[in-house]
Design an enzyme around this catalytic site. Structure first.
Site, PDB file in Angstrom:
ATOM      1  N   HIS A   1       0.869  -1.185   0.000  1.00 29.75           N
ATOM      2  CA  HIS A   1       0.000   0.000   0.000  1.00 29.75           C
ATOM      3  C   HIS A   1       0.904   1.233   0.000  1.00 29.75           C
ATOM      4  CE1 HIS A   1      -2.935   3.003   1.135  1.00 29.75           C
ATOM      5  NE2 HIS A   1      -3.854   2.141   0.754  1.00 29.75           N
TER       6      HIS A   1
ATOM      7  N   GLU B   1      -3.551   2.649  -7.528  1.00 31.29           N
ATOM      8  CA  GLU B   1      -3.975   3.731  -6.620  1.00 31.29           C
ATOM      9  C   GLU B   1      -3.012   4.912  -6.718  1.00 31.29           C
ATOM     10  OE1 GLU B   1      -6.480   2.157  -2.952  1.00 31.29           O
ATOM     11  OE2 GLU B   1      -4.437   2.689  -2.461  1.00 31.29           O
TER      12      GLU B   1
HETATM   13  O1  G3P Z   1      -6.592   1.555   0.456  1.00 32.13           O
HETATM   14  C1  G3P Z   1      -7.547   2.433  -0.032  1.00 32.13           C
HETATM   15  C2  G3P Z   1      -7.058   3.788  -0.157  1.00 32.13           C
HETATM   16  O2  G3P Z   1      -5.742   4.066  -0.093  1.00 32.13           O
HETATM   17  C3  G3P Z   1      -7.933   4.776  -0.776  1.00 32.13           C
HETATM   18  O3  G3P Z   1      -8.254   5.643   0.264  1.00 32.13           O
HETATM   19  O4  G3P Z   1      -9.630   7.252   1.408  1.00 32.13           O
HETATM   20  O5  G3P Z   1      -9.070   7.592  -0.992  1.00 32.13           O
HETATM   21  O6  G3P Z   1     -10.662   5.802  -0.346  1.00 32.13           O
HETATM   22  P1  G3P Z   1      -9.469   6.636   0.064  1.00 32.13           P
END
Ligand code: G3P
Length: 225
Positions: free
Chosen positions: A93, A141
């Site tokens: 992550h 991400e």
């Molecule tokens: O692991 C999920 C994450 O990093 C996304 O966070 O708060 O943008 O949904 P968020």
């Protein structure tokens, strides 16, 4: 245990989803997902894993170390996750980054003990690289969108479609998720339209005033028409 469409709710180290509250949130997610056909998994903090696993949703660890049992202190052993009831672990992550060789070892150790791997990667090129380690899932991400409420599927759709394309080129059996800023059912629907098979999200649910409404909204977006 992890089917698609998949919605993973990462509890991070948010106070709102720590300890007893982690169990409460998991129960709400479990009931909101019932009968929808959407697989909802949660990623609580390590000390909460066992109790949250008792709720009945698939549970992932937020991190694992690629160790074998032995004299190591302060690390997280894949075997211990399995025994606590986890079905797998997030790996790399952006809030707990690893080197590529460590990612590969984590994926290998998880596979050895029969646990699923969900490898996070900040951008499509890294998705391609980690797909060659044969994880179960790759989650793209972009870190700059995490926690902003600006969904990657809406503001950077090309990141999602490119990650899907590159991962499937390497290994069509690796499933692709996306995350960062995913806040509404519409954000989730858009992610699936771009070829993702699910989403990874945190703040929009964990920090919501009404957990149930937030859960129903994002889960609704993953339901097949
Ligand atoms: O692991 C999920 C994450 O990093 C996304 O966070 O708060 O943008 O949904 P968020």
């Amino acid at each position: 245990m992890l089917r698609t469409p998949l919605v993973i709710v990462n509890f991070k180290a948010y106070a709102e989803a720590t300890g007893r509250r982690a169990v409460e949130l998991a129960k709400i997610l479990s009931s909101a997902s019932r009968g929808t056909g959407v697989c909802v998994a949660v990623a609580p903090q390590a000390p909460d894993l066992r109790e949250v696993a008792g709720v009945g949703l698939p549970v992932l660890a937020q991190h694992v170390d690629p160790l074998r049992p032995g004299a190591h202190t302060g690390w997280i052993l894949p075997e211990a996750l399995k025994e606590a009831g986890a079905v797998g672990s997030l790996v790399n992550h952006s809030e707990h980054p690893l080197k590529p060789e460590e990612i590969e070892r984590c994926v290998g150790r998880l596979r050895e003990v029969g646990l699923a791997s969900v490898v996070c990667a900040a951008e499509p090129e890294l998705c391609r690289r980690v797909a060659s380690f044969r994880p179960d899932f790759v989650a793209v991400e972009p870190p700059e969108l995490i926690g902003t409420g600006r969904a990657v599927s809406k503001v950077r759709p090309e990141v999602v479609s490119e990650a899907v394309r590159l991962v499937k080129e390497v290994d069509p059996s690796v499933r692709v998720l996306c995350g960062a800023g995913i806040s509404t059912g519409e954000d989730v629907r858009k992610a699936l339209e771009l070829g993702a098979e699910g989403v990874l999200l945190a703040s929009s649910v964990v920090k919501a005033k009404d957990w149930r409404a937030a859960a129903e909204d994002v889960i609704g977006g993953a339901r097949r028409a």
